[in-house]
Design an enzyme around this catalytic site. Sequence first.
Site, PDB file in Angstrom:
ATOM      1  CG  HIS A  83     -26.343  32.851  -9.259  1.00 40.53           C
ATOM      2  ND1 HIS A  83     -27.001  32.461 -10.158  1.00 40.53           N
ATOM      3  CD2 HIS A  83     -25.771  31.946  -8.732  1.00 40.53           C
ATOM      4  CE1 HIS A  83     -27.188  30.921 -10.110  1.00 40.53           C
ATOM      5  NE2 HIS A  83     -26.173  30.479  -9.115  1.00 40.53           N
ATOM      6  CD  GLU A  91     -20.497  29.692  -5.535  1.00 44.47           C
ATOM      7  OE1 GLU A  91     -21.235  30.741  -5.535  1.00 44.47           O
ATOM      8  OE2 GLU A  91     -20.541  29.225  -6.093  1.00 44.47           O
TER       9      GLU A  91
END
Length: 270
Positions: free
Chosen positions: A158, A211
């Site tokens: 991330h 996700e």
Amino acid sequence: MGTGATPLWDATEADRQADALRVSAVTPTILAALHRISRGVNPVAPRPDLGVAANWLYMVTGEVADAALVRAVEKYLIATIDHGFNASTFTARVIASTGADVFSAVCGAIGAFSGPLHGGAPDRALEALDEIRSTGRDPAEWARDEIAHGRRIMCFGHAVYRTRDPRSEMLKGVALELGGATVEFAVDAEEKIVSALREAHPDRPRYANVEFYAGVVMDRCGLPREMFTPTFAVSRVVGWSANIVEQSAIRTIIRPDARYVGRPLTPATP
């Protein structure tokens, strides 16, 4: 634009908020209708007796979903409404700073959101799981091969978090509550892929981001893969709208500076 929206520069505070609410409401209805039309079936109108998550599942599938599935999607939508100055939110604020209308700013945000490094990633998690299962490979072995060939493992790592994404951890819990073979395989694969990434980069570990389990949860709730990113947008449009309204109160355009770093230009010879 043909939306009837007033440019933010000219709009009152009440107008801005009304347009923000309108775009947040029509987005899921439009997305679900376009999906059904692409499948050759008629759109279904939202029902006043259903909440946002229940209506989304109903408008996409044409059936009223089980309460457990509705709650799972609802948790996902709440968790992803906003997340700092991500690419799409910043895009929305830049457009809002020009004095454009709310709908124009949201359209720009959608463009940024469609990229695979942003909102366009949840379906890729399932594609990776499909590939691992179809070849019968161990997830750790698959991950090591991807790393060795310099291929990015989508949905891991991330831009902000250097530890576990708290939203991913929450959705992992949601997935485990729903259960099923895909969920079990995803949990096992996540642990092994994280381990392989840690072996390759012990100083820079990468974990599953939001996700990864978003795709697993949406799949378990019966949403088709092509609707994973639109589902994300149904949530994030609320955050975009809030940022747009906030930015509109600042009567200054966002205009970053840039510095040329190319080779020096040679003056033209007379």
